[in-house]
Design an enzyme around this catalytic site. Sequence first.
Site, PDB file in Angstrom:
ATOM      1  N   TYR A 127      -2.535  -1.275  10.339  1.00  0.00           N
ATOM      2  CA  TYR A 127      -2.585  -1.565   8.907  1.00  0.00           C
ATOM      3  C   TYR A 127      -1.388  -0.980   8.186  1.00  0.00           C
ATOM      4  O   TYR A 127      -0.701  -1.681   7.418  1.00  0.00           O
ATOM      5  CB  TYR A 127      -3.875  -1.011   8.307  1.00  0.00           C
ATOM      6  CG  TYR A 127      -3.937  -1.178   6.805  1.00  0.00           C
ATOM      7  CD1 TYR A 127      -4.247  -2.404   6.249  1.00  0.00           C
ATOM      8  CD2 TYR A 127      -3.638  -0.116   5.955  1.00  0.00           C
ATOM      9  CE1 TYR A 127      -4.277  -2.571   4.866  1.00  0.00           C
ATOM     10  CE2 TYR A 127      -3.668  -0.275   4.573  1.00  0.00           C
ATOM     11  CZ  TYR A 127      -3.984  -1.506   4.041  1.00  0.00           C
ATOM     12  OH  TYR A 127      -3.998  -1.664   2.682  1.00  0.00           O
TER      13      TYR A 127
ATOM     14  N   SER B  56       0.846  -1.196   0.000  1.00  0.00           N
ATOM     15  CA  SER B  56       0.000   0.000   0.000  1.00  0.00           C
ATOM     16  C   SER B  56       0.878   1.241   0.000  1.00  0.00           C
ATOM     17  O   SER B  56       2.011   1.218   0.515  1.00  0.00           O
ATOM     18  CB  SER B  56      -0.897   0.006   1.236  1.00  0.00           C
ATOM     19  OG  SER B  56      -1.549   1.249   1.404  1.00  0.00           O
TER      20      SER B  56
END
Length: 268
Positions: free
Chosen positions: A153, A140
Amino acid sequence: MNYQRVIITGASSGFGAAFARRLAPDVRELVLIARRRDRMETLAHELAGKYGNLAVDIRACDLSRPEERQNMIDCLMRLSPARTLLINNAGLGDYGELASSDTARNRQMLEVNICALTEMCRALAPALAAHGGDIINISSLGALLPIPDFAIYAASKAYVSSFSEALRLELKSSGVGVLAVCPGPVHTEFGAVARREGFTGNMTPGKDLFDTDVETVITAALRGISRRKACVYPSFKITCLSFLLRMMPLPVIRMVMGLRPRKISSDT
């Protein structure tokens, strides 16, 4: 692409299903791994109807459960030799402050985002080196940032990016490519799953400006692995943003992230 088999985790929706649809015409076997068997069966029926010579192997597995995960990996290890593309796509998120987070949910995130991905690479790397193949790990843009309310995350994706870089160097002499794909905001089910009950704010400020469609991410990933790249940031906007973030001194990043709009509801 010259693969005989593609193994995809998180294959029931989002990037996983999109990878399956894109690669189905060019391979002889898809191995779909996810919790939701019904969705994978629907996808398998769709693809088998279009491509008569395609074999679709469904593996229903909760990757957050170590024993269930190991049983699935043991099954993969018994597959016949084939040039294989492993796509570690499965991932979980949880938006909200750590202090109010659910401990079990946090453990699930770490198991799926870090442990499952690592174990899949460890188990399949020898076969990929022996018979040919590559690895795509979905990371990400958030891997570049410490993100308040998304702390676990973002940290887990920083692990994925760093791990992928190191593994790529380890496997380079064997001809196995390893690619970290780092998309920015993308409209998939991920956001709905990560959103806690009662939350009404915006998890990704500026999302409309940097939003990237799923097909752009898939195209960038497949082009990146074919060109033996280490990392790709899908879309020109995300590439530019990633460059700026990497050039920013850490004190500046801390200041910017400290000013990031936060709209956490009082009952979260």
